[in-house]
Design an enzyme around this catalytic site. Structure first.
Site, PDB file in Angstrom:
ATOM      1  N   GLN A  20      17.183  -8.911  27.056  1.00 25.72           N
ATOM      2  CA  GLN A  20      16.426 -10.163  26.974  1.00 25.72           C
ATOM      3  C   GLN A  20      16.697 -10.841  25.630  1.00 25.72           C
ATOM      4  O   GLN A  20      16.580 -10.218  24.570  1.00 25.72           O
ATOM      5  CB  GLN A  20      14.920  -9.884  27.128  1.00 25.72           C
ATOM      6  CG  GLN A  20      14.090 -11.157  27.208  1.00 25.72           C
ATOM      7  CD  GLN A  20      12.607 -10.894  27.500  1.00 25.72           C
ATOM      8  OE1 GLN A  20      12.177  -9.735  27.554  1.00 25.72           O
ATOM      9  NE2 GLN A  20      11.848 -11.955  27.667  1.00 25.72           N
ATOM     10  N   HIS A  79      16.572 -15.243  36.368  1.00 27.47           N
ATOM     11  CA  HIS A  79      17.915 -15.790  36.582  1.00 27.47           C
ATOM     12  C   HIS A  79      18.166 -15.817  38.089  1.00 27.47           C
ATOM     13  O   HIS A  79      17.951 -14.816  38.786  1.00 27.47           O
ATOM     14  CB  HIS A  79      18.979 -14.881  35.955  1.00 27.47           C
ATOM     15  CG  HIS A  79      18.905 -14.750  34.461  1.00 27.47           C
ATOM     16  ND1 HIS A  79      19.761 -15.414  33.615  1.00 27.47           N
ATOM     17  CD2 HIS A  79      18.089 -14.009  33.674  1.00 27.47           C
ATOM     18  CE1 HIS A  79      19.470 -15.098  32.360  1.00 27.47           C
ATOM     19  NE2 HIS A  79      18.473 -14.236  32.366  1.00 27.47           N
ATOM     20  N   HIS A 139      11.507 -15.384  32.398  1.00 22.01           N
ATOM     21  CA  HIS A 139      12.355 -16.227  33.249  1.00 22.01           C
ATOM     22  C   HIS A 139      13.094 -15.365  34.243  1.00 22.01           C
ATOM     23  O   HIS A 139      13.428 -14.214  33.958  1.00 22.01           O
ATOM     24  CB  HIS A 139      13.337 -17.056  32.419  1.00 22.01           C
ATOM     25  CG  HIS A 139      14.160 -16.249  31.458  1.00 22.01           C
ATOM     26  ND1 HIS A 139      13.658 -15.817  30.244  1.00 22.01           N
ATOM     27  CD2 HIS A 139      15.431 -15.780  31.528  1.00 22.01           C
ATOM     28  CE1 HIS A 139      14.591 -15.128  29.612  1.00 22.01           C
ATOM     29  NE2 HIS A 139      15.676 -15.073  30.364  1.00 22.01           N
ATOM     30  N   ASP A 170      21.347 -22.734  33.475  1.00 21.27           N
ATOM     31  CA  ASP A 170      21.651 -21.952  32.278  1.00 21.27           C
ATOM     32  C   ASP A 170      22.778 -22.648  31.510  1.00 21.27           C
ATOM     33  O   ASP A 170      23.761 -23.092  32.086  1.00 21.27           O
ATOM     34  CB  ASP A 170      22.062 -20.527  32.672  1.00 21.27           C
ATOM     35  CG  ASP A 170      22.018 -19.571  31.497  1.00 21.27           C
ATOM     36  OD1 ASP A 170      21.165 -18.665  31.502  1.00 21.27           O
ATOM     37  OD2 ASP A 170      22.840 -19.731  30.555  1.00 21.27           O
TER      38      ASP A 170
END
Ligand code: AMP
Ligand code: ZN
Length: 112
Positions: free
Chosen positions: A93, A101, A99, A30
């Site tokens: 979101q 995390h 996705h 990230d």
């Protein structure tokens, strides 16, 4: 989906710090990490979010779920980690390409 950030990262059109990829999934760090380890696990296929999952995605989702443990171990997270999927505007979101995390390391805050 031509204008999707994570589709572009998956295709290599936008750089990212990728740590794993295979024919169905890419995993990268990230850009704004919320923990010592903060990975994003992203299917190559454009799926906007959990609400768009269909039965045809079952094998892909199983593949992704079973990737989490080896990824966590590879990042040194033997003692635990957290997985988060934000869904929709009220779920926080920001990128509308599904996705997961994967967060770990010291100082993960508690919930509630
Ligand atoms: P979410 O809020 O669940 O949609 O999460 C989107 C995540 O994508 C956020 O944690 C962002 O920091 C991360 N992000 C946004 N742009 C990039 C990028 N170019 N490379 C890596 N991560 C990104
Ligand atoms: Zn996409």
């Amino acid at each position: 989906m031509s204008d999707c950030l994570f589709c572009k990262i998956a295709a290599g059109e936008i750089p990212a710090d990728k740590i794993y990829e295979d024919e169905r999934v890419v995993v990268f760090r990230d850009i704004n990490p919320k923990a010592e380890v903060h990975l994003l696990i992203v299917p190559r296929e454009h799926i906007a979010g959990l609400n768009e999952l269909e039965s045809g995605h079952d094998a892909l989702i199983a593949h992704i779920m079973r990737l989490i443990q080896p990824l966590a171990l590879d990042q040194g997270l033997e003692s635990g980690y957290r997985t988060i999927i934000n869904t929709g505007k009220d779920g926080g979101q920001e990128v509308f390409h599904l996705h997961i995390h994967l967060l770990g390391g010291r100082d993960l805050p508690g919930f509630g």
